[in-house]
Design a protein around this motif. Structure first.
Motif, PDB file in Angstrom:
ATOM      1  N   GLY A 229       0.783  -1.230   0.000  1.00 21.01           N
ATOM      2  CA  GLY A 229       0.000   0.000   0.000  1.00 21.01           C
ATOM      3  C   GLY A 229       0.811   1.275   0.000  1.00 21.01           C
ATOM      4  O   GLY A 229       0.268   2.357  -0.177  1.00 21.01           O
TER       5      GLY A 229
ATOM      6  N   ARG B 236       4.099  -5.474  -7.138  1.00 19.25           N
ATOM      7  CA  ARG B 236       3.200  -5.536  -8.291  1.00 19.25           C
ATOM      8  C   ARG B 236       3.955  -5.976  -9.538  1.00 19.25           C
ATOM      9  O   ARG B 236       3.533  -6.894 -10.248  1.00 19.25           O
ATOM     10  CB  ARG B 236       2.560  -4.164  -8.551  1.00 19.25           C
ATOM     11  CG  ARG B 236       1.589  -4.168  -9.712  1.00 19.25           C
ATOM     12  CD  ARG B 236       1.071  -2.776 -10.075  1.00 19.25           C
ATOM     13  NE  ARG B 236       2.101  -1.838 -10.490  1.00 19.25           N
ATOM     14  CZ  ARG B 236       2.839  -1.934 -11.602  1.00 19.25           C
ATOM     15  NH1 ARG B 236       2.658  -2.959 -12.414  1.00 19.25           N
ATOM     16  NH2 ARG B 236       3.745  -1.033 -11.891  1.00 19.25           N
TER      17      ARG B 236
ATOM     18  N   ARG C  81      -3.568  -6.748  -2.812  1.00 19.52           N
ATOM     19  CA  ARG C  81      -4.440  -5.567  -2.806  1.00 19.52           C
ATOM     20  C   ARG C  81      -5.472  -5.619  -3.924  1.00 19.52           C
ATOM     21  O   ARG C  81      -5.172  -6.071  -5.031  1.00 19.52           O
ATOM     22  CB  ARG C  81      -3.648  -4.271  -3.060  1.00 19.52           C
ATOM     23  CG  ARG C  81      -2.329  -4.195  -2.454  1.00 19.52           C
ATOM     24  CD  ARG C  81      -1.635  -2.902  -2.863  1.00 19.52           C
ATOM     25  NE  ARG C  81      -2.403  -1.754  -2.423  1.00 19.52           N
ATOM     26  CZ  ARG C  81      -2.410  -0.593  -3.043  1.00 19.52           C
ATOM     27  NH1 ARG C  81      -1.720  -0.413  -4.139  1.00 19.52           N
ATOM     28  NH2 ARG C  81      -3.130   0.405  -2.566  1.00 19.52           N
ATOM     29  N   SER C  82      -6.646  -5.085  -3.632  1.00 19.14           N
ATOM     30  CA  SER C  82      -7.687  -5.040  -4.659  1.00 19.14           C
ATOM     31  C   SER C  82      -7.346  -4.025  -5.745  1.00 19.14           C
ATOM     32  O   SER C  82      -7.900  -4.070  -6.838  1.00 19.14           O
ATOM     33  CB  SER C  82      -9.045  -4.712  -4.030  1.00 19.14           C
ATOM     34  OG  SER C  82      -8.963  -3.519  -3.284  1.00 19.14           O
ATOM     35  N   GLU C  83      -6.400  -3.116  -5.435  1.00 21.57           N
ATOM     36  CA  GLU C  83      -5.978  -2.128  -6.443  1.00 21.57           C
ATOM     37  C   GLU C  83      -5.094  -2.755  -7.509  1.00 21.57           C
ATOM     38  O   GLU C  83      -4.682  -2.084  -8.454  1.00 21.57           O
ATOM     39  CB  GLU C  83      -5.220  -0.968  -5.766  1.00 21.57           C
ATOM     40  CG  GLU C  83      -6.067  -0.079  -4.879  1.00 21.57           C
ATOM     41  CD  GLU C  83      -6.182  -0.627  -3.447  1.00 21.57           C
ATOM     42  OE1 GLU C  83      -5.851  -1.810  -3.215  1.00 21.57           O
ATOM     43  OE2 GLU C  83      -6.598   0.139  -2.557  1.00 21.57           O
ATOM     44  N   TYR C  84      -4.744  -4.034  -7.350  1.00 19.51           N
ATOM     45  CA  TYR C  84      -3.860  -4.728  -8.300  1.00 19.51           C
ATOM     46  C   TYR C  84      -4.610  -5.848  -9.036  1.00 19.51           C
ATOM     47  O   TYR C  84      -4.247  -7.014  -8.942  1.00 19.51           O
ATOM     48  CB  TYR C  84      -2.675  -5.342  -7.548  1.00 19.51           C
ATOM     49  CG  TYR C  84      -1.609  -4.389  -7.049  1.00 19.51           C
ATOM     50  CD1 TYR C  84      -1.682  -3.018  -7.267  1.00 19.51           C
ATOM     51  CD2 TYR C  84      -0.499  -4.876  -6.358  1.00 19.51           C
ATOM     52  CE1 TYR C  84      -0.693  -2.159  -6.798  1.00 19.51           C
ATOM     53  CE2 TYR C  84       0.498  -4.025  -5.899  1.00 19.51           C
ATOM     54  CZ  TYR C  84       0.394  -2.671  -6.112  1.00 19.51           C
ATOM     55  OH  TYR C  84       1.379  -1.833  -5.656  1.00 19.51           O
ATOM     56  N   PRO C  85      -5.647  -5.499  -9.802  1.00 22.19           N
ATOM     57  CA  PRO C  85      -6.425  -6.568 -10.458  1.00 22.19           C
ATOM     58  C   PRO C  85      -5.594  -7.417 -11.417  1.00 22.19           C
ATOM     59  O   PRO C  85      -5.814  -8.617 -11.538  1.00 22.19           O
ATOM     60  CB  PRO C  85      -7.523  -5.800 -11.207  1.00 22.19           C
ATOM     61  CG  PRO C  85      -7.033  -4.399 -11.322  1.00 22.19           C
ATOM     62  CD  PRO C  85      -6.170  -4.154 -10.132  1.00 22.19           C
ATOM     63  N   HIS C  86      -4.617  -6.805 -12.096  1.00 19.49           N
ATOM     64  CA  HIS C  86      -3.811  -7.571 -13.053  1.00 19.49           C
ATOM     65  C   HIS C  86      -2.918  -8.580 -12.339  1.00 19.49           C
ATOM     66  O   HIS C  86      -2.717  -9.694 -12.821  1.00 19.49           O
ATOM     67  CB  HIS C  86      -2.972  -6.639 -13.930  1.00 19.49           C
ATOM     68  CG  HIS C  86      -3.807  -5.786 -14.837  1.00 19.49           C
ATOM     69  ND1 HIS C  86      -4.230  -4.523 -14.486  1.00 19.49           N
ATOM     70  CD2 HIS C  86      -4.330  -6.033 -16.054  1.00 19.49           C
ATOM     71  CE1 HIS C  86      -4.970  -4.031 -15.466  1.00 19.49           C
ATOM     72  NE2 HIS C  86      -5.049  -4.924 -16.423  1.00 19.49           N
TER      73      HIS C  86
ATOM     74  N   LYS D 230      -8.039 -11.691  -2.129  1.00 18.38           N
ATOM     75  CA  LYS D 230      -8.050 -10.282  -2.506  1.00 18.38           C
ATOM     76  C   LYS D 230      -8.368  -9.411  -1.301  1.00 18.38           C
ATOM     77  O   LYS D 230      -9.355  -9.670  -0.600  1.00 18.38           O
ATOM     78  CB  LYS D 230      -9.073 -10.073  -3.619  1.00 18.38           C
ATOM     79  CG  LYS D 230      -8.845  -8.827  -4.424  1.00 18.38           C
ATOM     80  CD  LYS D 230      -9.505  -8.921  -5.790  1.00 18.38           C
ATOM     81  CE  LYS D 230     -10.867  -8.268  -5.752  1.00 18.38           C
ATOM     82  NZ  LYS D 230     -11.530  -8.229  -7.050  1.00 18.38           N
ATOM     83  N   ALA D 231      -7.533  -8.417  -1.075  1.00 21.18           N
ATOM     84  CA  ALA D 231      -7.770  -7.463   0.003  1.00 21.18           C
ATOM     85  C   ALA D 231      -8.913  -6.532  -0.394  1.00 21.18           C
ATOM     86  O   ALA D 231      -9.529  -6.728  -1.439  1.00 21.18           O
ATOM     87  CB  ALA D 231      -6.501  -6.673   0.270  1.00 21.18           C
ATOM     88  N   ALA D 232      -9.183  -5.523   0.434  1.00 21.78           N
ATOM     89  CA  ALA D 232     -10.331  -4.674   0.113  1.00 21.78           C
ATOM     90  C   ALA D 232     -10.083  -3.201   0.438  1.00 21.78           C
ATOM     91  O   ALA D 232     -10.954  -2.492   0.924  1.00 21.78           O
ATOM     92  CB  ALA D 232     -11.575  -5.198   0.819  1.00 21.78           C
ATOM     93  N   GLY D 233      -8.854  -2.769   0.163  1.00 25.07           N
ATOM     94  CA  GLY D 233      -8.598  -1.334   0.220  1.00 25.07           C
ATOM     95  C   GLY D 233      -8.342  -0.729   1.580  1.00 25.07           C
ATOM     96  O   GLY D 233      -8.568   0.463   1.770  1.00 25.07           O
TER      97      GLY D 233
END
Lengths: 514, 140
Positions: A184, A192, A223-228, A263-266
C-alpha cells in the motif's frame, strides 16, 4: 521463422497504452505479411521508456521506446523487426546504463520472460531452488536462508531465517505460509511488478518456505488495487499445479502444498501482518496485540510464516545459488539487494535493484536524472507514507537498514518519492496525519485519536500558530511510543522529519533540529 | 429484489465452505452486482453463521466495499504522495468539476504519476487534458 517481439503487459505499461501498441504491431505485421510472435512480457522497470518494445535479433534484444501506436508504421518502415535503426532506437536492452548498472537477483527474470510461460521460467533457472530444497531437511533450508542474511523486505527487516525457525520449531497439526502482497505504500510497485512479471518466482519461494516450516496451505493476500496481479497469480497457480509444482506431491517429495490468492479490500492497515491475518479470516482488519507472535499463533490460531512478496521471491535464487552467493552483496547487516523504486517527481522513474550501500544521491541523479519538472529536488520521502523526508544533507548516507535508522529514517519497502522545490512540507506533514486518521484501524488510542488531533494541530500551525509546534512534538512522542503497530507508531517519521529538516515551511525558520 | 437475494444465497453457498469466506464472498457479490445490496448482510450472516452486525462491520471497515451503486464510469484518482508530487491535487479538482471521483491511496503506478483507474483500467501521467480525452472515450 517468426520474429519474437516483446510488448509489456505490466500495469504501468498498460496505463501508458501498451495494449494499443501491441495490437497496432500485430495489425501492421499482418498487413505486411511479416511473421512475428508477439510476447507480452513484464516490464524492465524503465517507466519513462514505456511502452518499451523489444525485438529479438541475432545480436540479442533490441529496444525501442517509448512507443505509441502512431509510431508502429514507422518502426516497420525502418525494419525494426530485424533491429533496424529508428528515432526511438535504444540499442541492445541490456546495454541501457540504467539496467546495466543494476544488480538484478530478485528481478532477474522480470521483463525478460513471458510471465505465464513455465517453459520460459524453467529456461531461466526457474525451480532450481525448489529442486535443491526438496533434497534438504527443513532445518537445512532454514539454515541456508538464515546464513544468506535475508531480512524482511516488506519494511520491518526482520531476519527471515529466524522467523522461519520459530515456525519450524512450533508443534501444530497445521501450519501456514502467508505472503503479504498488500503493497500500500505510495512510491512502491516492486511487488506488483514481480507478481505481474514473474509470478512463478513467488510461487516457488512460497513452496520452499512451506517445505522449510512444514506448512501445507499458503495464501497470497493481494491488494484489490492490483487486479492484473491477481489475475496473473491465479493463472500461474493453476499452471504450476497442473505441472506438479503445487499440490499433493511436490516434485515427487511426498509433501503437499496448496496455494490460494485472497483479494484485500482497500484498507492500508491490512499491510500490518496481524491485521492482514484478521482480514484473511474474514474479519475487520484490526491489529492484534503481540505477543503471541504470528509465527506461533497466526492464521486461524496456527503457526504462520508471514513474508513479503520480495522476501519470498528472493528465496529461490538463494536456494539455487547458495547463501554465500547472496551474502556477498550488501553491507553491514544489510545483506543482498533491495529493489528500490524511484517514483514521484523524477525524470527516469522505475525499478532499480541494487545491493545495500548505494546512496540516495546516486539513485536520484545517476539513475533518476533529477526531477521530471526540471526544478531542483527539495525533499525525498524514503520508505512509504510512514517514512522520513530526507533533505539534501542526508542524501549521501548509505542505504542500509542500520545507517538509516541512525538518522531517524527507514528504508521500508524501498520506495523513493521525490518532491521538487515547490513542495510544502507542512502540507505533506498534515497529509501524513490525515492519512493515518483515514487508515487507522481504531484499536489503539494514540493512532486513532492522535492522528485526528495531529491534523487539527497541523491546521493551526499552517494558519500561523507557531506555539503549536511543542504540542505537535508531544503528540508525535505519544504516537511513536504508545501505538500498537507501525501505522500510528511511524506516522511521526514523516511529520517530525519534515519539521526538523524543513522548519521554514512550519513558520519556524532557524529552529532546525538535529 | 427476490432475484438478487437468491443469487446472494447461491454465492454464499458456493464460497461458504472456504476458511475465512467472508471477504471472498463480499468480493464475489460486488464484482457481480456492482455493489453489496443492504439486504445482503442478513443473508450472508445466516449462511456463514455470523451475526448481521459482524457482516455489516466488515463491509463498513473496508474502503473497497460499497453498499450503493457506483457512479458510471467509476473514476478513481490516486491522491497519495507520489501522485501529489506530480499534480494530483490539481487533477482531482479538475475532475470533480465534471464527475464523481473516488480518491484512492496508491495504484502502484508511482513512477508514472499522476495515475487513475477508470472502470478498472489504469491510466498514467494523467494531465487534465488527458483526463478529458479518457472520459470522452469512456462515454462513447
Amino acid at each position: 521463422m517468426s520474429v519474437p517481439i516483446y510488448v509489456p503487459v505490466d500495469s504501468a505499461a498498460l496505463a501508458l497504452g501498451a495494449d494499443e501498441v501491441a495490437s497496432a504491431i500485430a495489425g501492421e505485421a499482418q498487413k505486411r505479411g511479416i511473421a512475428i510472435r508477439l510476447v507480452r512480457n513484464g516490464s524492465r522497470g524503465m517507466f519513462w521508456l514505456e511502452p518499451l518494445v523489444e525485438v529479438e535479433t541475432q545480436q540479442g534484444r533490441i529496444a525501442y521506446g517509448p512507443v505509441g501506436p502512431g509510431d508502429v508504421k514507422g518502426l516497420f518502415d525502418a525494419g525494426f523487426e530485424s533491429g533496424g535503426s529508428h528515432d526511438l532506437s535504444l540499442g541492445p536492452t541490456e546495454e541501457i546504463p540504467y539496467l546495466k548498472k543494476q544488480e538484478r537477483l530478485t528481478f532477474a527474470r522480470v521483463g525478460i520472460i513471458d510471465p505465464l510461460s513455465l517453459e520460459d521460467y524453467l529456461a531461466c533457472a526457474g525451480y532450481q531452488g525448489l529442486r535443491r530444497a526438496v533434497s534438504l531437511s527443513p532445518a537445512g533450508i532454514v539454515q541456508e536462508i538464515t546464513e544468506s542474511g535475508l531480512r524482511g523486505r516488506g519494511g520491518a527487516a526482520f531476519p527471515t531465517g529466524i522467523k522461519w525457525n520459530t515456525v519450524l520449531q512450533a508443534e501444530a497439526d497445521r501450519k501456514y505460509v502467508v505472503c503479504n502482497a498488500d503493497e500500500g505504500d505510495s512510491g512502491t510497485f516492486a511487488d506488483r511488478m514481480l507478481m505481474e512479471g514473474d509470478p512463478y518466482s513467488l510461487i516457488e519461494g512460497m513452496t520452499i518456505a512451506a517445505l522449510a516450516v512444514g506448512a501445507t496451505q499458503g495464501y497470497i493476500y493481494v491488494r484489490s488495487e492490483y487486479p492484473h496481479a491477481v489475475a496473473t497469480l491465479n493463472r500461474a497457480i493453476s499452471i504450476a499445479k497442473d505441472a506438479g509444482y503445487l499440490g499433493s506431491d511436490i516434485l515427487g517429495s511426498g509433501k503437499s502444498f496448496e496455494l490460494e490468492v485472497r483479494k484485500a479490500a482497500g484498507a492500508y492497515v491490512c499491510g500490518e501482518e496481524t491485521a492482514m491475518l484478521e482480514s484473511i479470516e474474514g474479519k475487520r482488519g484490526i491489529v492484534r496485540a503481540k505477543p503471541p507472535l504470528p509465527a506461533l499463533y497466526g492464521l486461524f490460531g496456527k503457526p504462520t510464516a508471514i513474508n513479503n512478496v520480495i522476501s519470498l521471491a528472493t528465496v529461490p535464487v538463494i536456494m539455487a545459488r547458495g547463501a554465500e552467493f547472496y551474502r556477498h552483496y550488501g553491507m553491514g547487516r544489510s545483506r543482498g539487494t533491495l529493489p528500490f523504486q524511484l517514483a514521484g517527481n523524477i525524470k527516469r522513474g522505475g525499478l532499480v535493484e541494487k545491493a545495500f550501500g548505494v546512496t540516495l544521491r546516486e539513485m536520484l541523479y545517476d539513475f533518476g536524472g533529477g526531477t521530471a519538472s526540471g526544478l531542483p529536488v527539495r525533499a525525498v520521502q524514503v520508505g512509504g507514507p510512514l517514512g522520513s523526508y530526507l533533505p539534501d544533507s542526508q542524501w549521501d548516507v548509505a542505504m542500509d537498514y542500520e545507517e538509516y535508522s541512525a538518522i531517524f529514517a527507514v528504508l521500508g519497502h524501498g520506495g523513493i518519492v521525490v518532491h521538487d522545490e515547490t513542495a510544502d512540507l507542512a502540507r505533506l506533514a498534515r497529509y501524513a496525519m490525515d492519512f493515518c486518521a483515514i487508515e487507522s484501524c481504531g484499536k489503539c488510542t494514540p493512532c486513532r485519536i492522535g492522528s485526528v488531533r495531529g491534523v487539527e494541530v497541523m491546521d493551526r500551525i499552517i494558519a500561523g500558530e507557531r506555539n503549536q509546534i511543542g504540542l505537535l512534538r508531544e503528540l508525535c512522542d505519544t504516537m511513536l511510543y504508545g501505538s500498537m503497530c507501525a501505522m500510528g507508531g511511524m506516522t511521526p517519521y514523516p511529520v517530525l522529519s519534515a519539521l526538523n529538516h524543513f522548519p521554514e515551511d512550519f513558520g519556524v525558520a532557524g529552529e532546525r533540529h538535529a | 429484489m427476490k432475484v438478487s437475494a437468491d443469487r446472494i444465497a447461491d454465492l454464499a453457498a458456493r464460497h461458504g465452505e472456504k476458511p475465512g469466506a467472508l471477504l471472498p464472498l463480499l468480493h464475489a457479490i460486488q464484482d457481480e452486482m456492482g455493489h453489496i445490496p443492504p439486504s445482503a448482510a442478513g443473508i450472508i450472516a445466516k449462511a456463514l453463521n455470523l451475526s448481521s452486525a459482524e457482516v455489516r462491520g466488515v463491509i463498513s471497515f473496508y474502503h473497497h466495499f460499497r453498499t450503493e451503486p457506483s457512479s458510471s464510469p467509476r473514476v478513481e484518482i490516486c491522491c497519495a504522495e507520489s501522485c501529489q508530487s506530480m499534480g494530483s491535487e490539481a487533477l482531482l479538482a479538475h475532475a470533480r468539476k465534471t464527475c464523481e471521483v473516488h480518491p484512492v491511496y496508491c495504484l502502484g503506478l508511482c513512477a508514472v504519476s499522476p495515475a487513475m483507474m477508470v472502470d478498472g483500467k489504469p491510466h498514467a501521467r494523467v494531465t487534465p487534458e488527458k483526463f478529458d480525452s479518457v472520459m470522452k472515450k469512456a462515454a462513447s
